[in-house]
Motif scaffolding. Structure first.
Motif, PDB file in Angstrom:
ATOM      1  N   ARG A 152       0.840  -1.201   0.000  1.00  0.00           N
ATOM      2  CA  ARG A 152       0.000   0.000   0.000  1.00  0.00           C
ATOM      3  C   ARG A 152       0.881   1.259   0.000  1.00  0.00           C
ATOM      4  O   ARG A 152       0.997   1.957   0.984  1.00  0.00           O
ATOM      5  CB  ARG A 152      -0.920   0.012   1.217  1.00  0.00           C
ATOM      6  CG  ARG A 152      -1.992  -1.069   1.193  1.00  0.00           C
ATOM      7  CD  ARG A 152      -2.748  -1.105   2.509  1.00  0.00           C
ATOM      8  NE  ARG A 152      -1.867  -1.476   3.605  1.00  0.00           N
ATOM      9  CZ  ARG A 152      -2.010  -1.037   4.849  1.00  0.00           C
ATOM     10  NH1 ARG A 152      -2.971  -0.179   5.164  1.00  0.00           N
ATOM     11  NH2 ARG A 152      -1.188  -1.442   5.795  1.00  0.00           N
ATOM     12  N   GLY A 153       1.501   1.532  -1.136  1.00  0.00           N
ATOM     13  CA  GLY A 153       2.324   2.725  -1.245  1.00  0.00           C
ATOM     14  C   GLY A 153       3.784   2.441  -1.487  1.00  0.00           C
ATOM     15  O   GLY A 153       4.553   3.350  -1.788  1.00  0.00           O
ATOM     16  N   GLY A 154       4.210   1.179  -1.385  1.00  0.00           N
ATOM     17  CA  GLY A 154       5.611   0.830  -1.591  1.00  0.00           C
ATOM     18  C   GLY A 154       5.925   0.382  -2.998  1.00  0.00           C
ATOM     19  O   GLY A 154       7.053  -0.007  -3.292  1.00  0.00           O
ATOM     20  N   GLY A 155       4.920   0.453  -3.880  1.00  0.00           N
ATOM     21  CA  GLY A 155       5.130  -0.009  -5.245  1.00  0.00           C
ATOM     22  C   GLY A 155       4.932  -1.510  -5.318  1.00  0.00           C
ATOM     23  O   GLY A 155       5.829  -2.284  -5.007  1.00  0.00           O
ATOM     24  N   GLY A 156       3.755  -1.956  -5.689  1.00  0.00           N
ATOM     25  CA  GLY A 156       3.410  -3.376  -5.652  1.00  0.00           C
ATOM     26  C   GLY A 156       4.280  -4.238  -6.541  1.00  0.00           C
ATOM     27  O   GLY A 156       4.471  -5.421  -6.280  1.00  0.00           O
ATOM     28  N   ALA A 157       4.851  -3.679  -7.621  1.00  0.00           N
ATOM     29  CA  ALA A 157       5.621  -4.479  -8.576  1.00  0.00           C
ATOM     30  C   ALA A 157       6.908  -5.027  -7.983  1.00  0.00           C
ATOM     31  O   ALA A 157       7.563  -5.867  -8.591  1.00  0.00           O
ATOM     32  CB  ALA A 157       5.933  -3.643  -9.819  1.00  0.00           C
ATOM     33  N   SER A 158       7.300  -4.577  -6.795  1.00  0.00           N
ATOM     34  CA  SER A 158       8.491  -5.112  -6.133  1.00  0.00           C
ATOM     35  C   SER A 158       8.211  -6.395  -5.372  1.00  0.00           C
ATOM     36  O   SER A 158       9.153  -7.107  -5.000  1.00  0.00           O
ATOM     37  CB  SER A 158       9.051  -4.081  -5.141  1.00  0.00           C
ATOM     38  OG  SER A 158       9.551  -2.943  -5.801  1.00  0.00           O
TER      39      SER A 158
END
Length: 534
Positions: free
Chosen positions: A231-237
């Motif tokens: 939630r805000g950390g960039g899901g693609a990682s």
């Protein structure tokens, strides 16, 4: 010691045969064919040519470019995927992850295609694109004020479905209707309701994700650390977000919208300076952006700067006008400047449509034109001095600034009440507004694209003395490779933190790296701005 059943032995032999076949094919066969063969073996519902596109297929270029909103990344020299997969069902997603790993291909994930640096569509290594645009179902529960929305749905589709279900419910996401929900919420997501309700990611209460092993996890099974990170950390990682469960928020049946323009000759400089000091202190029902660009032509001598005070108020004009008269009388807003409409209609208004535009327009994935552009972002902790604006205006009178625009969005309200570590997005209290810097150019001008990018870097450099520092804050959904990037995913945590990690995530970057190390220790999900292993 018990004897294995015949069924179990058959299962183990099947796995072994598949592993041998997969290993052999990926050593000897063309990676495209090996990947497609793997998909067929792993998922019998997979139908070639209905959900996959290779470079040999006639629809390949159309599908590829359909999901790229920044035309900089549609050139013939831009690296292209071996395969584009557009799943028809969520069950088709795990095999894509598993087969990309088996065949040793990078994977790029996209939902709406608004990735500013094209990272959802481009890789320097052989890769496949997993495009979620067909996974777009939206299930609204008015009674509980919640909704499940698949990642391929665009923001406009969500707003439309909510408006049809209830005239007094909304969701605090962005103002651009064509943004894909998947990447938008994974990076934070802000819009006209952020001062009242915070970010979109602040209002996510569950999610379904495919992890590196191909398992489908929800909040309970993924655990709170991973749920925090996506939630805000960039899901693609961390994996592939299939869908989000969101909390809907209450809005009045009618809101009030106005946009008033003031030029330099109408004291625009003084007004935007005053705006800086008060916009974050307004009633939380009012969001007033300040947007500026150049009006007129330098060549004819009639060029000036136009500042647009673009606003939505969660209430009627009768309550708005006294508020403005007390807090910002210099702006001179009158009743004739204001229009009451539904909140969903206000999104269309912010995109240049009249009040008579049907709400169905929100579902149009082509509502916003695709353009060539370069963007950057900033956060401001104290007002920019009045004298500094002249330097900004001077830059806007240069020839490369014809298509430039800068957007100031005020914070305060709910944003200052939420902890900086509640989710990975850290820029809360202490920030009075955010900045989005943009410069656009046409296809005819694209041969000189580097001139426009250089101008944007010059503008960004000028702002450096007046915005946040140590780190100079940036918004992950406005990706900017000028800040630094991973070296094909092999950059260390310390390097990434010093290059760009602290800019986007500040004190939350180390926790993100901890989560990444636990859930994806092989660093399969990586791109130029992915979270590194700790």
């Amino acid at each position: 010691m018990s004897t294995p059943s015949i069924a179990l032995l058959f299962h183990l032999v099947s796995i072994s045969i598949f592993a041998i076949a997969s290993s052999s094919s990926h050593r000897t066969a063309d990676p495209t064919e090996a990947f497609l063969k793997c998909l067929g073996l792993r998922n019998h519902s997979f139908v070639p040519n209905k959900s996959t596109y290779t470079r040999r297929d006639s629809g390949y270029s159309t599908i590829l470019n359909l999901g790229i909103n920044n035309l900089r990344f549609t050139s013939t020299s831009t690296p292209k995927p071996l395969v584009i997969v557009t799943p028809l069902d969520e069950s088709q997603v795990p095999p894509v992850v598993q087969c990309a790993k088996d065949v040793d291909l990078e994977i790029r994930i996209r939902s709406g295609g608004h990735d500013y640096e094209g990272l959802s569509s481009v890789s320097q290594l052989p890769f496949v694109i997993l495009d979620l645009m067909l996974l777009r179902s939206i299930d609204i529960d008015v009674a509980s004020r919640t909704a499940w929305v698949q990642s391929g749905a665009i923001v406009g589709e969500l707003y439309y479905k909510i408006a049809k279900a209830s005239p007094i419910l909304a969701f605090p996401a962005g103002v651009c209707p064509t943004i894909g929900i998947g990447g938008h919420l994974a990076g934070g997501a802000y819009g006209t309701l952020l001062r009242k309700y915070g970010l979109g990611a602040d209002n996510v209460i569950d999610a379904r994700i495919v992890d590196v092993n191909g398992s489908v996890l929800d909040r309970k099974t993924m655990g709170e650390d991973l749920f925090w990170a996506v939630r805000g950390g960039g899901g693609a990682s961390f994996g592939i977000i299939l869908s989000w469960k969101i909390k809907l928020v209450q809005v009045p049946k009618n809101v009030t919208v106005f946009t008033v323009t003031r030029t330099l000759q109408q004291n625009a400089t003084g007004l935007i300076y005053k705006w800086q000091n008060i916009a974050h202190k307004f009633d939380t029902n009012l969001l007033m952006r300040a947007i500026f660009n150049r009006i007129g032509a330098v060549e004819t001598g009639d060029a000036t700067i136009g500042v647009y005070f673009n606003s939505v108020f969660l209430g009627g004009v009768d309550k708005l006008l006294p508020l403005l008269k007390k807090s910002f009388p210099e702006l001179g807003v009158v009743k004739e400047d204001c229009t009451e409409m539904s909140w969903a209609q206000s999104i269309l208004n912010f995109n240049g449509f009249s009040i008579n535009e049907p709400l169905e327009t929100l579902q149009n994935r082509s509502i916003n034109p695709r353009r060539y552009f370069k963007a950057k972002s900033d956060y401001v902790t104290k007002p920019i001095p009045l004298s500094a604006f002249q330097g900004i205006w001077n830059l806007f009178f240069e020839k490369e600034a014809t298509g430039a625009v800068v957007i100031f969005t005020p914070y305060g309200g709910k944003m200052k009440d939420i902890s900086k570590s509640a989710i990975p997005f850290p820029y809360r209290s202490g920030n009075i507004y955010s900045i989005q810097h943009l410069v656009y150019w046409s296809e005819e001008e694209n041969a000189k694209a580097e001139n426009y990018i250089a101008w944007m870097r010059k503008l960004y450099s000028y702002f450096g003395a007046y915005v946040s520092n140590s780190p100079r804050a940036a918004y992950i959904n406005y990706k900017d490779l000028d800040l630094g990037q991973n070296n094909l995913g092999n950059t260390s945590y310390n390097e990434a933190n010093n290059r760009w990690g602290a800019d986007y995530f500040n004190g939350n970057f180390k926790r993100l790296a901890n989560v990444k190390t636990l859930v994806d220790p092989g660093n399969f999900f990586k791109n130029e701005l992915s979270i590194p292993l700790l």
